[in-house]
Scaffold this motif. Sequence first.
Motif, PDB file in Angstrom:
ATOM      1  N   LEU A 241     -22.162  17.384  16.431  1.00  0.00           N
ATOM      2  CA  LEU A 241     -22.299  17.297  14.973  1.00  0.00           C
ATOM      3  C   LEU A 241     -21.125  17.939  14.255  1.00  0.00           C
ATOM      4  N   ARG A 242     -20.557  18.984  14.884  1.00  0.00           N
ATOM      5  CA  ARG A 242     -19.437  19.664  14.240  1.00  0.00           C
ATOM      6  C   ARG A 242     -18.213  18.774  14.138  1.00  0.00           C
ATOM      7  N   SER A 243     -18.216  17.686  14.955  1.00  0.00           N
ATOM      8  CA  SER A 243     -16.995  16.880  15.017  1.00  0.00           C
ATOM      9  C   SER A 243     -16.622  16.285  13.662  1.00  0.00           C
ATOM     10  N   ILE A 244     -17.574  16.137  12.743  1.00  0.00           N
ATOM     11  CA  ILE A 244     -17.189  15.552  11.439  1.00  0.00           C
ATOM     12  C   ILE A 244     -16.176  16.446  10.713  1.00  0.00           C
ATOM     13  N   LEU A 245     -16.179  17.743  11.053  1.00  0.00           N
ATOM     14  CA  LEU A 245     -15.207  18.661  10.443  1.00  0.00           C
ATOM     15  C   LEU A 245     -13.785  18.307  10.862  1.00  0.00           C
ATOM     16  N   ASN A 246     -13.686  17.489  11.922  1.00  0.00           N
ATOM     17  CA  ASN A 246     -12.362  17.125  12.429  1.00  0.00           C
ATOM     18  C   ASN A 246     -11.755  15.922  11.735  1.00  0.00           C
ATOM     19  N   GLY A 329      -9.801  10.883  28.486  1.00  0.00           N
ATOM     20  CA  GLY A 329      -8.710   9.976  28.119  1.00  0.00           C
ATOM     21  C   GLY A 329      -9.064   8.969  27.040  1.00  0.00           C
ATOM     22  N   ARG A 330     -10.330   8.894  26.642  1.00  0.00           N
ATOM     23  CA  ARG A 330     -10.726   7.930  25.617  1.00  0.00           C
ATOM     24  C   ARG A 330     -10.603   8.606  24.249  1.00  0.00           C
ATOM     25  N   ASN A 331      -9.876   7.953  23.332  1.00  0.00           N
ATOM     26  CA  ASN A 331      -9.670   8.628  22.049  1.00  0.00           C
ATOM     27  C   ASN A 331     -10.916   8.575  21.167  1.00  0.00           C
ATOM     28  N   ARG A 332     -11.017   9.565  20.301  1.00  0.00           N
ATOM     29  CA  ARG A 332     -12.164   9.633  19.380  1.00  0.00           C
ATOM     30  C   ARG A 332     -11.627   9.998  18.005  1.00  0.00           C
ATOM     31  N   PHE A 333     -12.016   9.227  17.027  1.00  0.00           N
ATOM     32  CA  PHE A 333     -11.584   9.504  15.654  1.00  0.00           C
ATOM     33  C   PHE A 333     -12.785   9.626  14.733  1.00  0.00           C
ATOM     34  N   VAL A 334     -12.665  10.552  13.793  1.00  0.00           N
ATOM     35  CA  VAL A 334     -13.652  10.591  12.713  1.00  0.00           C
ATOM     36  C   VAL A 334     -13.080   9.685  11.623  1.00  0.00           C
ATOM     37  N   LEU A 339     -16.575   7.367   0.664  1.00  0.00           N
ATOM     38  CA  LEU A 339     -16.429   8.756   0.228  1.00  0.00           C
ATOM     39  C   LEU A 339     -17.777   9.444   0.415  1.00  0.00           C
ATOM     40  N   GLY A 340     -17.790  10.552   1.138  1.00  0.00           N
ATOM     41  CA  GLY A 340     -19.045  11.280   1.360  1.00  0.00           C
ATOM     42  C   GLY A 340     -19.699  10.966   2.692  1.00  0.00           C
ATOM     43  N   LYS A 341     -19.120  10.039   3.451  1.00  0.00           N
ATOM     44  CA  LYS A 341     -19.747   9.657   4.731  1.00  0.00           C
ATOM     45  C   LYS A 341     -18.676   9.280   5.752  1.00  0.00           C
ATOM     46  N   VAL A 342     -18.751   9.910   6.927  1.00  0.00           N
ATOM     47  CA  VAL A 342     -17.799   9.557   7.989  1.00  0.00           C
ATOM     48  C   VAL A 342     -18.565   9.175   9.261  1.00  0.00           C
ATOM     49  N   ARG A 343     -17.861   8.517  10.171  1.00  0.00           N
ATOM     50  CA  ARG A 343     -18.479   8.131  11.451  1.00  0.00           C
ATOM     51  C   ARG A 343     -17.522   8.427  12.596  1.00  0.00           C
ATOM     52  N   LEU A 344     -18.096   8.790  13.734  1.00  0.00           N
ATOM     53  CA  LEU A 344     -17.281   9.050  14.916  1.00  0.00           C
ATOM     54  C   LEU A 344     -17.071   7.720  15.649  1.00  0.00           C
ATOM     55  N   VAL A 345     -15.813   7.379  15.898  1.00  0.00           N
ATOM     56  CA  VAL A 345     -15.522   6.095  16.546  1.00  0.00           C
ATOM     57  C   VAL A 345     -14.662   6.357  17.790  1.00  0.00           C
ATOM     58  N   GLU A 346     -15.057   5.761  18.901  1.00  0.00           N
ATOM     59  CA  GLU A 346     -14.286   5.955  20.145  1.00  0.00           C
ATOM     60  C   GLU A 346     -13.438   4.730  20.443  1.00  0.00           C
ATOM     61  N   GLY A 347     -12.359   4.974  21.180  1.00  0.00           N
ATOM     62  CA  GLY A 347     -11.563   3.854  21.699  1.00  0.00           C
ATOM     63  C   GLY A 347     -10.861   3.026  20.635  1.00  0.00           C
TER      64      GLY A 347
END
Length: 361
Positions: A241-246, A329-334, A339-347
């Motif tokens: 859950l903390r990953s959204i801070l990234n 090795g698989r990339n992950r991006f927030v 505005l106000g909402k993000v999602r964690l996306v891999e690859g």
Amino acid sequence: MKTIPVRLKIDPYDIVVGNGILSKLGGRLKSLNIGTNAVIITNPAVKKHHGKVLISGLERDGFSVKVLEVPAGERSKSAKSAFRLMEQIARYDQLKKIFIIAFGGGVVGDLAGYVAAAYKRGVPYVQVPTTLLAQVDSAIGGKVAVDLPFGKNLAGAFYQPKVVWSDTATLTTLPQRQIRNGLAEIVKYGVIADKEFFQYVAGNYKKLLDCDPRALEHVVWHSSRIKRDVVVADERETKGLRSILNFGHTIGHAIEAAGKYNHYHHGEAIALGMRVAADISCQKKMCPKHDVESLNEILSRIGLPQRIEGVKTSDILRFMRHDKKFLAGRNRFVLMARLGKVRLVEGVSPDMIHRAVRSCQ
Ligand SMILES: NC(=O)c1ccc[n+]([C@@H]2O[C@H](COP(=O)([O-])OP(=O)(O)OC[C@H]3O[C@@H](n4cnc5c(N)ncnc54)[C@H](O)[C@@H]3O)[C@@H](O)[C@H]2O)c1
Ligand SMILES: [Zn+2]
């Protein structure tokens, strides 16, 4: 003065935010009953501007005060400084009940917190952050660390302070570049969690750059609440859950590293990282273009960098591949959903990443 309770199961504490509260820290420390001998870890600039107010307040409240200084700058966040400080504390700490006050920006906060966690397997400490970035980010969440020659924050711990005491009046002596640096993280909070807050920052950025007391107090208080909510939900970063801070940090960290940590300040690199992440979100058609434009516009108005300059794209991409946020090795991006909402996306495809980085050059 406003209080934000951080309700952790073990070691709960309060974040206190106010304008001109530095001299009142002693009153709170007395009620916490954590000792009578304060060891303040700070640096020369912070001591010069604000030391007197803090120290005289503590002495008035009956504390003895020992001040230990480290030079300004990231280089003080080292194992060598930490152990030197522990030796100085050990020499002083005889027949005393000491506690540590981390009085400075994120460098001092991370270092002093690490010393507090390690010395005698842990002594109480409090965070008194004096940069905008430290007040809204690094002083909250209990992550303490020093850097190793192989990388940043490699020796660290989770160690909660007894209180975080954020006096926004201390921010008035900060150079503008440091205010902008902190504002990057504040914009990030709006994007990841709160559109209304984003709009408040966009509407009040001039006041914030001018250190208007009410505006500063509001954004420090609100940002602290957002970070509090995230860290309470995922105290030890085990639930993802903390990953959204990234948001903005995957590319941002790589830009910082490619600039050898002296070309861009953290917030500046994060601002560029947010632009790149927003561009990827657009390419993936997962976010309205208008929201991405609003983000880019406020970053520009604040005076954060608009283009990646002075660092090589190949270095950025190389550092990004070594990011500890990447799993096997698989990339992950927030990425931005709006505005106000993000999602964690891999690859995310390398092509897309390259295009996004190039869009910021
Ligand atoms: N623990 C965490 O969760 C976390 C999160 C984010 C960043 N960090 C760490 O924080 C550090 C960066 O922190 P920072 O941006 O606060 O930088 P910093 O601590 O280096 O402070 C920036 C500069 O401002 C000066 N300064 C501080 N307070 C001042 C004041 N009130 N008036 C005038 N000058 C003042 C300092 O002397 C320093 O030169 C990095 O090491 C980063 O890794 C940690
Ligand atoms: Zn950050």
